[in-house]
Design an enzyme around this catalytic site. Structure first.
Site, PDB file in Angstrom:
ATOM      1  N   SER A   1       0.835  -1.199   0.000  1.00  0.00           N
ATOM      2  CA  SER A   1       0.000   0.000   0.000  1.00  0.00           C
ATOM      3  C   SER A   1       0.877   1.260   0.000  1.00  0.00           C
ATOM      4  CB  SER A   1      -0.965  -0.050   1.189  1.00  0.00           C
ATOM      5  OG  SER A   1      -1.981   0.922   1.078  1.00  0.00           O
TER       6      SER A   1
ATOM      7  N   ASP B   1     -10.138  -5.683  -3.221  1.00  0.00           N
ATOM      8  CA  ASP B   1      -9.546  -4.613  -2.416  1.00  0.00           C
ATOM      9  C   ASP B   1     -10.446  -3.377  -2.488  1.00  0.00           C
ATOM     10  OD1 ASP B   1      -7.949  -2.413  -1.560  1.00  0.00           O
ATOM     11  OD2 ASP B   1      -6.120  -3.505  -2.068  1.00  0.00           O
TER      12      ASP B   1
ATOM     13  N   HIS C   1      -7.301  -6.066   0.847  1.00  0.00           N
ATOM     14  CA  HIS C   1      -6.138  -5.211   1.102  1.00  0.00           C
ATOM     15  C   HIS C   1      -5.362  -5.633   2.349  1.00  0.00           C
ATOM     16  CE1 HIS C   1      -4.058  -1.478   0.062  1.00  0.00           C
ATOM     17  NE2 HIS C   1      -4.048  -1.107   1.324  1.00  0.00           N
TER      18      HIS C   1
END
EC number: 3.1.2.12
Length: 277
Positions: free
Chosen positions: A145, A221, A254
């Site tokens: 991320s 995600d 995620h």
């Protein structure tokens, strides 16, 4: 460096150290996994950069990477995501301030006194690792991320310093999405040209290159469409003839359930590149 945690893991040691950072002007924690072979020889290093709200603990406790680092004889260094402390500027939100350093060098007050994560990851931390641990000069970088963003930026801006780069669910166009725009405006100011130094897609469009980029992205995600935009990276790499290994995974989100599912393949990928001469 002060040892504050030590855990036996897959024949090696998962340690956590504390040290004072000259770049960040605060105490910092960093996780270091030393595989069994580190007892007798110097090994290459994989730097892992974590995402928003994380610290040094998330990756070392949730990814299961130790098994693969031991198998491939790689030291894994997992730093915190920002400077820390009551004297360090912060914000009452998860995506700015402590836990959200964005791996850049802030130029705007009050952030510019401590938020120099780019310098810390590129220069100070590798020097400490070389001094305190049985590490060779060979290193690679990866992250998740916000950390995937940091890994891509560091590799693209310093291609001769990293043998390889990979990322899970990276923010590839931060200057075009809310997470990046809000952070960059605070840390770097309103001059959007300054933002582009920390935008992977922009860096590639300006001619910055690496030999290859590996990315894994979950298709369940929640942040994929609005914040991550992996397809932007895929498109610019095709245009600029940069080799990629970009994989999309149905059903994965995620979280570290996603990271832990594929971290072994990333470590094997880096091991192959680190062992090339």
């Amino acid at each position: 460096m002060e040892l504050i945690e030590k855990h036996a893991s897959f024949g090696g040691w998962q340690n956590v150290y504390r040290h004072y950072s000259q770049s960040l002007k605060c105490e910092m924690n960093v996780g270091v996994y030393l595989p069994p072979k580190a007892e007798n020889e110097k090994l290459p290093v994989l730097y892992w950069l974590s995402g928003l709200t994380c610290n040094e603990q998330n990756f070392i406790t949730k990814s299961g990477m130790q098994r693969y680092a031991a198998e491939h004889n790689i030291i894994v260094v997992a730093p915190d995501t920002s400077p820390r402390g009551s004297h360090v500027a912060d914000a009452d939100r998860y995506d700015l301030g402590q836990g959200a350093g964005f791996y850049l060098n802030a130029t705007q007050a009050p952030w510019n006194e401590h938020y120099k994560m780019y310098d810390y990851i590129r220069n100070e931390l590798p020097n400490l690792v070389m001094h305190h641990f049985p590490a060779t000069a060979r290193k690679s970088i990866s992250g998740h991320s916000m950390g995937g963003l940091g890994a891509l930026v560091l590799a693209l801006r310093n291609p001769d310093e990293y043998a390889s780069v990979s990322a899970f669910s990276p923010i590839v166009s931060p200057s075009q999405v809310p997470w990046g725009q809000q952070a960059f405006a605070a840390y770097l100011g309103e001059n959007k040209d300054a933002w582009l130094d920390y935008d992977p897609v922009s860096l590639i469009s300006q001619g910055q290159r690496v030999a290859e980029i590996m990315v894994d992205q979950g298709l369940s995600d929640d942040f994929y469409a609005e914040q991550l935009r992996t397809s932007n990276l895929e498109k610019i790499c095709q245009e600029m003839n940069i080799k990629t290994l970009i994989r999309y995974h149905e059903g994965y989100d995620h979280s570290y359930y996603f990271v832990s599912s594929f971290i072994g393949e990333h470590i094997a990928y880096h091991a192959n590149k680190l062992n090339m001469r």
